[in-house]
Design a protein around this motif. Structure first.
Motif, PDB file in Angstrom:
ATOM      1  N   PRO A 109      35.957 -34.441   7.808  1.00  0.00           N
ATOM      2  CA  PRO A 109      35.275 -35.227   8.849  1.00  0.00           C
ATOM      3  C   PRO A 109      34.059 -34.524   9.455  1.00  0.00           C
ATOM      4  O   PRO A 109      33.128 -35.170   9.910  1.00  0.00           O
ATOM      5  CB  PRO A 109      36.363 -35.439   9.914  1.00  0.00           C
ATOM      6  CG  PRO A 109      37.647 -35.261   9.189  1.00  0.00           C
ATOM      7  CD  PRO A 109      37.374 -34.273   8.102  1.00  0.00           C
ATOM      8  N   ALA A 110      34.059 -33.209   9.441  1.00  0.00           N
ATOM      9  CA  ALA A 110      32.940 -32.468  10.022  1.00  0.00           C
ATOM     10  C   ALA A 110      31.701 -32.500   9.140  1.00  0.00           C
ATOM     11  O   ALA A 110      30.619 -32.120   9.582  1.00  0.00           O
ATOM     12  CB  ALA A 110      33.351 -31.024  10.271  1.00  0.00           C
ATOM     13  N   THR A 112      30.597 -35.351   7.333  1.00  0.00           N
ATOM     14  CA  THR A 112      30.105 -36.691   7.040  1.00  0.00           C
ATOM     15  C   THR A 112      28.604 -36.723   7.331  1.00  0.00           C
ATOM     16  O   THR A 112      28.105 -35.904   8.113  1.00  0.00           O
ATOM     17  CB  THR A 112      30.819 -37.747   7.907  1.00  0.00           C
ATOM     18  OG1 THR A 112      30.534 -37.481   9.275  1.00  0.00           O
ATOM     19  CG2 THR A 112      32.315 -37.767   7.652  1.00  0.00           C
ATOM     20  N   ASN A 114      26.794 -38.629   9.230  1.00  0.00           N
ATOM     21  CA  ASN A 114      26.494 -38.776  10.659  1.00  0.00           C
ATOM     22  C   ASN A 114      26.742 -37.480  11.427  1.00  0.00           C
ATOM     23  O   ASN A 114      25.950 -37.093  12.294  1.00  0.00           O
ATOM     24  CB  ASN A 114      27.329 -39.903  11.285  1.00  0.00           C
ATOM     25  CG  ASN A 114      26.876 -41.263  10.810  1.00  0.00           C
ATOM     26  OD1 ASN A 114      25.745 -41.434  10.374  1.00  0.00           O
ATOM     27  ND2 ASN A 114      27.765 -42.240  10.894  1.00  0.00           N
ATOM     28  N   ALA A 115      27.852 -36.808  11.109  1.00  0.00           N
ATOM     29  CA  ALA A 115      28.157 -35.549  11.794  1.00  0.00           C
ATOM     30  C   ALA A 115      27.094 -34.503  11.475  1.00  0.00           C
ATOM     31  O   ALA A 115      26.620 -33.796  12.368  1.00  0.00           O
ATOM     32  CB  ALA A 115      29.543 -35.050  11.384  1.00  0.00           C
ATOM     33  N   LEU A 116      26.699 -34.405  10.212  1.00  0.00           N
ATOM     34  CA  LEU A 116      25.674 -33.425   9.829  1.00  0.00           C
ATOM     35  C   LEU A 116      24.341 -33.728  10.502  1.00  0.00           C
ATOM     36  O   LEU A 116      23.650 -32.826  10.965  1.00  0.00           O
ATOM     37  CB  LEU A 116      25.503 -33.398   8.306  1.00  0.00           C
ATOM     38  CG  LEU A 116      26.653 -32.763   7.533  1.00  0.00           C
ATOM     39  CD1 LEU A 116      26.441 -32.936   6.034  1.00  0.00           C
ATOM     40  CD2 LEU A 116      26.816 -31.304   7.880  1.00  0.00           C
ATOM     41  N   ARG A 117      23.983 -35.000  10.574  1.00  0.00           N
ATOM     42  CA  ARG A 117      22.739 -35.374  11.248  1.00  0.00           C
ATOM     43  C   ARG A 117      22.761 -34.912  12.707  1.00  0.00           C
ATOM     44  O   ARG A 117      21.806 -34.320  13.200  1.00  0.00           O
ATOM     45  CB  ARG A 117      22.529 -36.888  11.172  1.00  0.00           C
ATOM     46  CG  ARG A 117      21.171 -37.323  11.724  1.00  0.00           C
ATOM     47  CD  ARG A 117      21.045 -38.826  11.891  1.00  0.00           C
ATOM     48  NE  ARG A 117      21.965 -39.272  12.928  1.00  0.00           N
ATOM     49  CZ  ARG A 117      22.948 -40.156  12.742  1.00  0.00           C
ATOM     50  NH1 ARG A 117      23.128 -40.702  11.573  1.00  0.00           N
ATOM     51  NH2 ARG A 117      23.740 -40.502  13.734  1.00  0.00           N
ATOM     52  N   ASP A 118      23.871 -35.153  13.394  1.00  0.00           N
ATOM     53  CA  ASP A 118      23.990 -34.734  14.797  1.00  0.00           C
ATOM     54  C   ASP A 118      23.938 -33.217  14.938  1.00  0.00           C
ATOM     55  O   ASP A 118      23.284 -32.686  15.834  1.00  0.00           O
ATOM     56  CB  ASP A 118      25.286 -35.267  15.415  1.00  0.00           C
ATOM     57  CG  ASP A 118      25.287 -36.783  15.539  1.00  0.00           C
ATOM     58  OD1 ASP A 118      24.189 -37.386  15.439  1.00  0.00           O
ATOM     59  OD2 ASP A 118      26.374 -37.355  15.719  1.00  0.00           O
ATOM     60  N   TYR A 119      24.636 -32.492  14.039  1.00  0.00           N
ATOM     61  CA  TYR A 119      24.618 -31.025  14.090  1.00  0.00           C
ATOM     62  C   TYR A 119      23.202 -30.494  13.917  1.00  0.00           C
ATOM     63  O   TYR A 119      22.742 -29.637  14.664  1.00  0.00           O
ATOM     64  CB  TYR A 119      25.490 -30.408  12.982  1.00  0.00           C
ATOM     65  CG  TYR A 119      26.958 -30.703  13.069  1.00  0.00           C
ATOM     66  CD1 TYR A 119      27.607 -30.880  14.282  1.00  0.00           C
ATOM     67  CD2 TYR A 119      27.722 -30.794  11.913  1.00  0.00           C
ATOM     68  CE1 TYR A 119      28.959 -31.148  14.338  1.00  0.00           C
ATOM     69  CE2 TYR A 119      29.074 -31.063  11.965  1.00  0.00           C
ATOM     70  CZ  TYR A 119      29.689 -31.238  13.172  1.00  0.00           C
ATOM     71  OH  TYR A 119      31.020 -31.494  13.230  1.00  0.00           O
ATOM     72  N   THR A 122      20.901 -31.054  16.911  1.00  0.00           N
ATOM     73  CA  THR A 122      21.217 -30.108  17.982  1.00  0.00           C
ATOM     74  C   THR A 122      20.753 -28.709  17.615  1.00  0.00           C
ATOM     75  O   THR A 122      20.134 -28.017  18.431  1.00  0.00           O
ATOM     76  CB  THR A 122      22.736 -30.107  18.261  1.00  0.00           C
ATOM     77  OG1 THR A 122      23.147 -31.439  18.532  1.00  0.00           O
ATOM     78  CG2 THR A 122      23.077 -29.220  19.430  1.00  0.00           C
ATOM     79  N   THR A 160      26.683 -27.236  19.155  1.00  0.00           N
ATOM     80  CA  THR A 160      26.954 -28.303  18.201  1.00  0.00           C
ATOM     81  C   THR A 160      28.414 -28.749  18.256  1.00  0.00           C
ATOM     82  O   THR A 160      28.750 -29.797  17.739  1.00  0.00           O
ATOM     83  CB  THR A 160      26.633 -27.865  16.758  1.00  0.00           C
ATOM     84  OG1 THR A 160      27.420 -26.723  16.440  1.00  0.00           O
ATOM     85  CG2 THR A 160      25.165 -27.602  16.592  1.00  0.00           C
TER      86      THR A 160
END
Length: 161
Positions: A109-110, A112, A114-119, A122, A160
């Protein structure tokens, strides 16, 4: 005879030099070696090196197929001992079987999109803020200081998380 039996299920390729296989040519120019093999044998081809034989996949669909086989436990990835030593014996790429499945289920899940884009958004902000601070400071930053690096890494991690 053993080598021929193992080779029977591999995609097409030549054996390269005795014992060394394609290892020396790959060290000289890996991109050219890869391009030549793709041109000659197609997008999936066998590779022969000092460690043994392997298969090189260059298409996204083929790579996803292999990852799915790995996820099901039908194939096991091989990493050279140097890589295993760098990442650690308990790392996801270093373990197989039930332990690999467990770690993968926890970590997936970390990673995905979307998660990578957010990380990365940041992290980009944190890095730019620190670089701006260092560039406007009258003091010279000490990049080689392990304390500075550890603090920066912790800041990136916690911002992050």
């Amino acid at each position: 005879i053993t080598f021929m039996i193992h080779r029977r299920n591999l995609p097409p390729s030549d054996l390269g030099l005795p014992f060394f296989g394609h290892f020396i040519a790959f060290l000289r120019n890996p991109e050219e070696q890869s391009r030549n093999h793709i041109k000659k044998y197609g997008q999936s081809y066998a590779y022969h090196g000092m460690h043994g034989s392997g298969v090189m996949f260059t298409q996204e669909d083929d790579i996803k197929w292999v990852w799915n086989l790995e996820r099901k436990g039908q194939v096991v990835g091989y990493w050279p001992p140097v890589v295993t030593a760098l990442v650690g014996k308990g790392a996801l790429i270093s373990v197989s079987g039930k332990r690999h499945k467990l770690l993968r289920r926890i970590l997936e899940p970390a990673f995905t999109p979307n998660a990578l884009r957010d990380y990365f958004q940041t992290l980009d902000g944190v890095v730019l803020e620190n670089l701006s601070g260092w560039s406007s400071s009258k003091d010279k930053p000490v990049f080689y200081s392990s304390v500075v690096f550890k603090m920066f890494s912790l800041q990136c991690f916690f911002s992050t998380a």
